[in-house]
Design a protein around this motif. Structure first.
Motif, short mmCIF file in Angstrom:
data_model
loop_
_atom_site.label_atom_id
_atom_site.label_comp_id
_atom_site.label_asym_id
_atom_site.label_seq_id
_atom_site.Cartn_x
_atom_site.Cartn_y
_atom_site.Cartn_z
N CYS A 7 12.42 37.45 40.54
CA CYS A 7 13.25 37.66 39.34
C CYS A 7 14.36 36.62 39.30
CB CYS A 7 13.82 39.06 39.29
SG CYS A 7 14.48 39.41 37.63
N ILE A 64 17.29 37.16 37.51
CA ILE A 64 18.62 37.77 37.32
C ILE A 64 18.71 38.99 38.24
CG2 ILE A 64 18.66 37.06 34.88
CD1 ILE A 64 18.32 39.96 34.05
N GLN A 65 19.91 39.50 38.40
CA GLN A 65 20.04 40.76 39.16
C GLN A 65 20.78 41.78 38.30
OE1 GLN A 65 18.82 41.87 42.34
NE2 GLN A 65 19.45 43.73 41.27
N CYS A 66 20.02 42.77 37.82
CA CYS A 66 20.63 43.87 37.06
C CYS A 66 21.25 44.84 38.07
CB CYS A 66 19.59 44.60 36.25
SG CYS A 66 18.62 43.53 35.17
N TYR A 74 21.39 47.90 38.10
CA TYR A 74 20.69 49.18 38.26
C TYR A 74 19.33 49.00 38.94
CZ TYR A 74 18.92 47.27 33.88
OH TYR A 74 18.42 46.42 32.91
N CYS A 75 18.99 47.77 39.32
CA CYS A 75 17.63 47.51 39.81
C CYS A 75 17.61 47.32 41.32
CB CYS A 75 17.06 46.27 39.14
SG CYS A 75 15.43 45.81 39.77
N ARG A 85 14.47 46.45 43.84
CA ARG A 85 13.02 46.24 43.97
C ARG A 85 12.56 46.32 45.42
NH1 ARG A 85 11.60 41.14 42.13
NH2 ARG A 85 13.73 40.47 42.46
N PRO A 123 6.53 43.01 39.38
CA PRO A 123 7.78 43.72 39.66
C PRO A 123 9.06 42.92 39.45
CG PRO A 123 6.70 43.10 41.71
CD PRO A 123 5.75 42.77 40.61
N GLY A 124 8.97 41.60 39.22
CA GLY A 124 10.16 40.81 38.88
C GLY A 124 10.12 40.50 37.39
N ASN A 131 13.18 39.87 30.83
CA ASN A 131 14.62 39.93 30.58
C ASN A 131 15.06 38.82 29.60
OD1 ASN A 131 14.93 37.45 32.05
ND2 ASN A 131 14.88 38.60 33.97
FE1 SF4 Z 1 16.52 43.34 36.11
FE2 SF4 Z 1 13.86 43.59 35.84
FE3 SF4 Z 1 14.89 41.64 37.36
FE4 SF4 Z 1 15.06 44.20 38.16
S1 SF4 Z 1 13.17 43.01 37.91
S2 SF4 Z 1 16.68 42.63 38.25
S3 SF4 Z 1 15.31 45.26 36.16
S4 SF4 Z 1 15.14 41.88 35.13
#
Ligand code: SF4
Ligand code: SF4
Length: 287
Positions: A32, A34-36, A38-39, A41, A85-86, A116
């Motif tokens: 991924c 970015i780092q949300c 709330y996520c 992984r 998953p990313g 995203n």
């Molecule tokens: Fe955000 Fe999705 Fe990346 Fe998780 S996988 S950090 S929810 S964009």
């Protein structure tokens, strides 16, 4: 380009067909950009059902093979999607190759992606050429003052941005991506995660801005407080609260109210999920 036939067979974009058609998520995108907040992984609990989680990651060729096995067991699958998953476009080569392979072998299958939006825009012409008809972009705010609290960092190539700078860059990329998708006739769903005390006061503004950009559908989802995340102590919004937000947002865009917050390896009908049953097949295809 989305055709009426595609719309009629996509169970997420058309609630009327959710008992007739299903989707498979092909987990080919592990990284991924970015780092949300709330996520998380890191965890893959087999009992866990949420985006960002998969038991296995596949290569594009393995995904094609897996698709064949899935269709043998569940011919009602009309949609092949990539939802992590990313992020599909932090793994752009794998994403495009998977979409190409599925289009070639299963031309009737609807192709769908969830992103995203950070690195999506440059890929849009090619997605349109391959025939990807449905794309979801997660937009949690249209004001960087709000979104700077939602993301820990945003990565563009090798450069990492934090705070307001990262939030501004992400928002600019998301808006550009949505414009580009609509220019190419692709159906766009916006996912917005409602995070109490962070962006829940702002969601109607997101819905209005997305309507102005030509988005087709709005899916406002309650944040799930995942462990070991910045937002782990924020309580999940209630159903009643979510109903109120959706009813208000509906003045701007049609609402998706039947989302089941699927895993990155989900398979089956939304009402008849077969992810568990297919787990052995998925891991066998990864070997
Ligand atoms: Fe955000 Fe999705 Fe990346 Fe998780 S996988 S950090 S929810 S964009
Ligand atoms: Fe459909 Fe929601 Fe599942 Fe995505 S997460 S496949 S939109 S039900």
């Amino acid at each position: 380009m989305t055709t009426p036939l595609d719309f009629n067979r996509h169970p997420c974009f058309n609630a009327k067909v959710k008992g007739l058609y299903g989707r498979v998520h092909l987990p080919v995108a592990p990284k991924c950009n970015i780092q949300c907040n709330y996520c998380n992984r890191k965890y893959d609990c087999v009992n866990e059902s949420r985006p960002g989680v998969t038991s296995t990651v596949l290569t594009p060729e393995q995904a094609l093979y897996y698709m064949g096995r899935v269709l043998e067991k569940e011919p009602r699958i009309s949609v092949a999607g990539i939802a992590g998953p990313g992020d599909p476009f932090a793994n752009g080569d794998e994403t495009l190759e998977t979409m190409r392979l599925i289009r070639r072998e299963y031309p009737e299958t609807i192709l769908c992606l969830a992103s995203n939006g950070m690195n999506l825009s440059p890929y849009v012409p090619e997605l349109a050429e391959i025939g990807v008809s449905h794309v979801t972009v997660t937009v949690n705010a249209v004001d960087p003052e709000v979104s700077k609290n939602i993301y820990s960092w945003v990565r563009d190539g090798r450069v990492l941005y934090r705070g307001r700078q990262g939030a501004e860059l992400l928002l600019a990329r998301q808006l550009q991506s949505i414009r580009e998708l609509k220019k190419h006739g692709i159906t766009v769903k916006i996912n917005t995660i409602a995070i109490p005390g962070v962006n829940d006061h702002h969601i109607i503004k997101v819905a209005r801005a997305m309507r102005d950009l030509g988005a087709d559908l709005f899916n406002c989802m309650a944040m799930y407080p995942n462990v070991d995340t910045v937002f782990e102590n924020i309580p999940e919004p209630s159903r009643i609260y979510m109903t109120g937000i959706r009813n208000e947002a509906e003045q701007y865009l049609p609402q998706m109210r039947h989302c089941t917050r699927c895993r990155a390896d989900a398979v089956g009908l939304l009402d008849d999920d077969r992810t568990e049953e297919m787990r052995g097949c998925l891991s066998a295809c990864a070997k």
